[in-house]
Scaffold this motif. Structure first.
Motif: not given
Length: 234
Positions: A175-185
């Protein structure tokens, strides 16, 4: 007349292809239910139309710290909760999110979300493949909202085929790898509660003090995004 029949045949072929695709999707996207399935929705008794709306979307862990988030953001935002045992990978989850949004009929400024403590019948690869769609479903109901992803908390007692800390950590990494790429905190609830192993209520959930600690951290991040949005809007 020949042109008409060619068009008719073309339309029938197209319709058949769509039907096959729908049938294939229905076969692939199946619900792997748990012994107990549930949903839990909470809304403010008296929402203030002048305040922004915040949604907490998660499971029973989120449900436990939701009251503290509400207390921390009193007079700052209207805080809503949609908690569910339905997991990433289950086709019911998107429908539940849409139904909740339709029922509320409001605009959310911030969505704080988590999903990782259920659905152990789905592999981590399936979790990865479905996670982007999960985020897309959230953006679908709140296209202008700022998003915060909360990491899944560690468990005190591991169970098979239920939660183990190795699988929790694997899902968090996905999840972290995907949300960080998407700019999600990211709200690192996992790291936070690793420091409070003495506050478990049972093998998975935390007691009242633990839930309050979680809620304070979540509320702080939400408050920061609300303030940022207000500055940008001014």
């Amino acid at each position: 007349m020949k042109l008409f029949y060619r068009r008719l045949v073309g339309m029938l072929v197209a319709a058949t292809l769509v039907l096959w695709q729908c049938m294939a999707f229905a076969q692939e996207a199946t619900s792997r239910t748990e012994e107990i399935e549930w949903t839990w929705e909470v809304r403010p008794a008296h929402a203030d139309a002048k305040l922004p709306n915040v949604l907490l979307l998660g499971d029973s862990i989120t449900r436990a710290y939701f009251p503290e988030v509400g207390r921390q953001l009193a007079g700052v935002a209207n805080v809503y909760l949609m908690a569910s045992s339905t997991s990433v990978g289950d086709p019911r989850l998107g429908r539940q999110i849409k139904e909740f949004s339709t029922a509320e009929g409001i605009t959310f400024s911030v969505v704080h979300f988590n999903n990782g403590m259920h659905g152990w019948a789905y592999s981590e690869q399936e979790y990865r493949e479905a996670f982007a769609a999960f985020v897309g479903e959230i953006r679908g109901i709140a296209p202008k909202a700022a998003l915060i992803w909360a990491t899944t908390t560690p468990v005190k007692k591991e169970t098979e085929p239920g939660p183990t800390n190795a699988r929790v950590e694997a899902r968090n990494a996905i999840a972290e790898s995907l949300v960080k790429t998407d700019g999600i905190l990211v709200d690192d609830q996992h790291g936070l509660m690793m420091k409070h192993a003495d506050l478990y209520q049972d093998s998975v959930h935390f007691n009242e003090l633990g839930a309050a600690i979680q809620g304070k951290q979540a509320a702080e991040l939400i408050r920061g995004l609300l303030a940022k949005g207000q500055r940008q809007g001014s």
